[in-house]
Design a protein around this motif. Structure first.
Motif, PDB file in Angstrom:
ATOM      1  N   ARG A 252       0.804  -1.231   0.000  1.00  0.00           N
ATOM      2  CA  ARG A 252       0.000   0.000   0.000  1.00  0.00           C
ATOM      3  C   ARG A 252       0.834   1.277   0.000  1.00  0.00           C
ATOM      4  NH1 ARG A 252      -5.540  -1.107   1.172  1.00  0.00           N
ATOM      5  NH2 ARG A 252      -5.821  -3.240   1.882  1.00  0.00           N
ATOM      6  N   ARG A 253       2.113   1.165   0.232  1.00  0.00           N
ATOM      7  CA  ARG A 253       2.976   2.348   0.289  1.00  0.00           C
ATOM      8  C   ARG A 253       2.879   3.185  -0.981  1.00  0.00           C
ATOM      9  NH1 ARG A 253       7.359   4.480   2.890  1.00  0.00           N
ATOM     10  NH2 ARG A 253       7.466   2.787   4.370  1.00  0.00           N
ATOM     11  N   ASP A 254       2.850   2.534  -2.143  1.00  0.00           N
ATOM     12  CA  ASP A 254       2.808   3.256  -3.420  1.00  0.00           C
ATOM     13  C   ASP A 254       1.464   3.949  -3.651  1.00  0.00           C
ATOM     14  OD1 ASP A 254       5.370   2.393  -3.903  1.00  0.00           O
ATOM     15  OD2 ASP A 254       4.777   0.793  -5.281  1.00  0.00           O
ATOM     16  N   HIS A 255       0.470   3.666  -2.833  1.00  0.00           N
ATOM     17  CA  HIS A 255      -0.832   4.309  -2.974  1.00  0.00           C
ATOM     18  C   HIS A 255      -0.812   5.755  -2.467  1.00  0.00           C
ATOM     19  CE1 HIS A 255      -3.117   0.189  -2.786  1.00  0.00           C
ATOM     20  NE2 HIS A 255      -2.237   0.241  -3.765  1.00  0.00           N
ATOM     21  N   PHE A 256       0.166   6.099  -1.646  1.00  0.00           N
ATOM     22  CA  PHE A 256       0.173   7.390  -0.959  1.00  0.00           C
ATOM     23  C   PHE A 256      -0.028   8.597  -1.884  1.00  0.00           C
ATOM     24  CE2 PHE A 256       2.756  10.857   1.130  1.00  0.00           C
ATOM     25  CZ  PHE A 256       1.738  11.278   1.956  1.00  0.00           C
ATOM     26  N   PRO A 257       0.728   8.753  -2.969  1.00  0.00           N
ATOM     27  CA  PRO A 257       0.477   9.944  -3.807  1.00  0.00           C
ATOM     28  C   PRO A 257      -0.908   9.931  -4.453  1.00  0.00           C
ATOM     29  CG  PRO A 257       2.161   8.542  -4.799  1.00  0.00           C
ATOM     30  CD  PRO A 257       1.867   7.976  -3.453  1.00  0.00           C
ATOM     31  N   TYR A 258      -1.415   8.757  -4.782  1.00  0.00           N
ATOM     32  CA  TYR A 258      -2.765   8.664  -5.340  1.00  0.00           C
ATOM     33  C   TYR A 258      -3.803   9.085  -4.302  1.00  0.00           C
ATOM     34  CZ  TYR A 258      -0.598   6.016  -9.100  1.00  0.00           C
ATOM     35  OH  TYR A 258       0.196   5.635 -10.160  1.00  0.00           O
ATOM     36  N   VAL A 259      -3.611   8.629  -3.075  1.00  0.00           N
ATOM     37  CA  VAL A 259      -4.505   8.993  -1.976  1.00  0.00           C
ATOM     38  C   VAL A 259      -4.491  10.510  -1.776  1.00  0.00           C
ATOM     39  CG1 VAL A 259      -4.698   8.881   0.559  1.00  0.00           C
ATOM     40  CG2 VAL A 259      -4.450   6.777  -0.784  1.00  0.00           C
ATOM     41  N   MET A 260      -3.318  11.093  -1.770  1.00  0.00           N
ATOM     42  CA  MET A 260      -3.219  12.541  -1.604  1.00  0.00           C
ATOM     43  C   MET A 260      -3.915  13.276  -2.741  1.00  0.00           C
ATOM     44  SD  MET A 260      -1.893  13.187   1.271  1.00  0.00           S
ATOM     45  CE  MET A 260      -1.640  14.944   1.043  1.00  0.00           C
ATOM     46  N   HIS A 261      -3.756  12.775  -3.959  1.00  0.00           N
ATOM     47  CA  HIS A 261      -4.397  13.423  -5.103  1.00  0.00           C
ATOM     48  C   HIS A 261      -5.916  13.377  -4.960  1.00  0.00           C
ATOM     49  CE1 HIS A 261      -4.041  14.192  -9.714  1.00  0.00           C
ATOM     50  NE2 HIS A 261      -4.469  15.244  -9.056  1.00  0.00           N
ATOM     51  N   VAL A 262      -6.450  12.251  -4.540  1.00  0.00           N
ATOM     52  CA  VAL A 262      -7.896  12.136  -4.325  1.00  0.00           C
ATOM     53  C   VAL A 262      -8.343  13.118  -3.242  1.00  0.00           C
ATOM     54  CG1 VAL A 262      -9.718  10.610  -3.430  1.00  0.00           C
ATOM     55  CG2 VAL A 262      -8.089   9.758  -5.138  1.00  0.00           C
ATOM     56  N   LEU A 263      -7.614  13.181  -2.147  1.00  0.00           N
ATOM     57  CA  LEU A 263      -7.994  14.050  -1.039  1.00  0.00           C
ATOM     58  C   LEU A 263      -7.878  15.537  -1.364  1.00  0.00           C
ATOM     59  CD1 LEU A 263      -6.451  12.052   1.929  1.00  0.00           C
ATOM     60  CD2 LEU A 263      -8.877  12.220   1.281  1.00  0.00           C
ATOM     61  N   MET A 264      -7.098  15.876  -2.355  1.00  0.00           N
ATOM     62  CA  MET A 264      -6.946  17.276  -2.768  1.00  0.00           C
ATOM     63  C   MET A 264      -8.167  17.772  -3.551  1.00  0.00           C
ATOM     64  SD  MET A 264      -3.916  18.402  -1.778  1.00  0.00           S
ATOM     65  CE  MET A 264      -3.749  19.825  -2.807  1.00  0.00           C
ATOM     66  N   LYS A 265      -8.978  16.862  -4.040  1.00  0.00           N
ATOM     67  CA  LYS A 265     -10.117  17.243  -4.875  1.00  0.00           C
ATOM     68  C   LYS A 265     -11.267  17.746  -4.010  1.00  0.00           C
ATOM     69  CE  LYS A 265      -7.916  16.405  -8.531  1.00  0.00           C
ATOM     70  NZ  LYS A 265      -7.366  17.568  -9.224  1.00  0.00           N
ATOM     71  N   ASP A 266     -12.020  18.702  -4.556  1.00  0.00           N
ATOM     72  CA  ASP A 266     -13.091  19.351  -3.807  1.00  0.00           C
ATOM     73  C   ASP A 266     -14.439  18.641  -3.893  1.00  0.00           C
ATOM     74  OD1 ASP A 266     -11.467  21.451  -2.861  1.00  0.00           O
ATOM     75  OD2 ASP A 266     -11.703  22.529  -4.761  1.00  0.00           O
ATOM     76  N   ASN A 267     -14.608  17.772  -4.901  1.00  0.00           N
ATOM     77  CA  ASN A 267     -15.887  17.086  -5.046  1.00  0.00           C
ATOM     78  C   ASN A 267     -15.692  15.789  -5.827  1.00  0.00           C
ATOM     79  OD1 ASN A 267     -16.180  17.665  -7.983  1.00  0.00           O
ATOM     80  ND2 ASN A 267     -16.406  19.779  -7.267  1.00  0.00           N
ATOM     81  N   ILE A 268     -16.733  14.974  -5.865  1.00  0.00           N
ATOM     82  CA  ILE A 268     -16.642  13.643  -6.478  1.00  0.00           C
ATOM     83  C   ILE A 268     -16.385  13.739  -7.978  1.00  0.00           C
ATOM     84  CG2 ILE A 268     -19.093  13.257  -6.915  1.00  0.00           C
ATOM     85  CD1 ILE A 268     -16.628  10.704  -5.417  1.00  0.00           C
ATOM     86  N   GLN A 269     -16.921  14.756  -8.641  1.00  0.00           N
ATOM     87  CA  GLN A 269     -16.706  14.888 -10.085  1.00  0.00           C
ATOM     88  C   GLN A 269     -15.225  15.105 -10.393  1.00  0.00           C
ATOM     89  OE1 GLN A 269     -18.831  14.056 -12.434  1.00  0.00           O
ATOM     90  NE2 GLN A 269     -17.195  14.386 -13.909  1.00  0.00           N
ATOM     91  N   GLU A 270     -14.523  15.840  -9.561  1.00  0.00           N
ATOM     92  CA  GLU A 270     -13.088  16.035  -9.763  1.00  0.00           C
ATOM     93  C   GLU A 270     -12.327  14.727  -9.597  1.00  0.00           C
ATOM     94  OE1 GLU A 270     -11.612  19.236  -7.361  1.00  0.00           O
ATOM     95  OE2 GLU A 270     -12.814  20.725  -8.421  1.00  0.00           O
ATOM     96  N   VAL A 271     -12.809  13.850  -8.720  1.00  0.00           N
ATOM     97  CA  VAL A 271     -12.187  12.529  -8.558  1.00  0.00           C
ATOM     98  C   VAL A 271     -12.475  11.688  -9.801  1.00  0.00           C
ATOM     99  CG1 VAL A 271     -12.082  10.422  -7.160  1.00  0.00           C
ATOM    100  CG2 VAL A 271     -12.313  12.657  -6.038  1.00  0.00           C
ATOM    101  N   VAL A 272     -13.712  11.738 -10.298  1.00  0.00           N
ATOM    102  CA  VAL A 272     -14.059  11.007 -11.521  1.00  0.00           C
ATOM    103  C   VAL A 272     -13.123  11.416 -12.658  1.00  0.00           C
ATOM    104  CG1 VAL A 272     -15.836  10.747 -13.319  1.00  0.00           C
ATOM    105  CG2 VAL A 272     -16.477  10.611 -10.911  1.00  0.00           C
ATOM    106  N   GLU A 273     -12.792  12.685 -12.740  1.00  0.00           N
ATOM    107  CA  GLU A 273     -11.937  13.192 -13.812  1.00  0.00           C
ATOM    108  C   GLU A 273     -10.496  12.687 -13.718  1.00  0.00           C
ATOM    109  OE1 GLU A 273     -12.581  17.421 -13.698  1.00  0.00           O
ATOM    110  OE2 GLU A 273     -14.690  17.183 -14.270  1.00  0.00           O
ATOM    111  N   LEU A 274     -10.131  12.078 -12.584  1.00  0.00           N
ATOM    112  CA  LEU A 274      -8.800  11.465 -12.449  1.00  0.00           C
ATOM    113  C   LEU A 274      -8.753  10.064 -13.057  1.00  0.00           C
ATOM    114  CD1 LEU A 274      -7.862  12.323  -8.746  1.00  0.00           C
ATOM    115  CD2 LEU A 274      -7.011  13.411 -10.839  1.00  0.00           C
TER     116      LEU A 274
END
Length: 141
Positions: free
Chosen positions: A111-133
């Motif tokens: 799971r260590r390699d998930h960290f930047p992906y997790v941070m990117h998801v958490l930086m988004k303001d709404n679910i649509q911005e996550v969908v766009e990833l």
């Protein structure tokens, strides 16, 4: 990178904060520990390459089944857009769980390699911005 001392930063917090947000990232040392401070904009630039690849196929019943290449999240939904929405919601939940259990997840080799992906998801303001990833890649079988 130049490193500021925590006592100086504390005395000039407003100025330091403005420099981080409007100028450039800053490093701060307190005793033997160093932390980096950067703006949300700078963090988004760093994380911009961490996107998700949705590999999917269309089942005989017309459902779209697929999962992410980077993080093991899989679903089946009636449309590609619904599949992306459901997976995005799961990504947000996973990211929250990862951060709530950071020591456990970040220190787990799978799971260590998930960290930047997790941070990117958490930086988004709404679910649509996550969908766009999520980039979709159709698997031909």
């Amino acid at each position: 990178m130049q490193v500021a001392q925590a006592t100086e930063v504390r005395k000039n917090w407003s100025s330091f904060f403005d420099q981080v947000v409007h100028d450039k990232p800053q490093a701060v040392r307190r005793n033997r520990d160093t932390a980096l401070f950067l703006s949300k904009t700078h963090m988004e630039e760093i994380l911009s390459q961490y996107r998700f690849t949705l590999e999917y196929e269309i089942e005989e019943d017309g459902y779209y089944s697929g999962g992410l290449k980077e993080i093991d999240i899989c679903w089946s939904e009636p449309s590609l857009e619904e599949l992306k929405q459901t997976i995005a919601k799961d990504l947000v939940e996973y990211a929250k769980t990862y951060m709530d259990n950071f020591a456990l997840y970040h220190n787990a080799p799978n799971r260590r390699d998930h960290f930047p992906y997790v941070m990117h998801v958490l930086m988004k303001d709404n679910i649509q911005e996550v969908v766009e990833l999520i980039d979709a890649d159709w698997e031909r079988t």
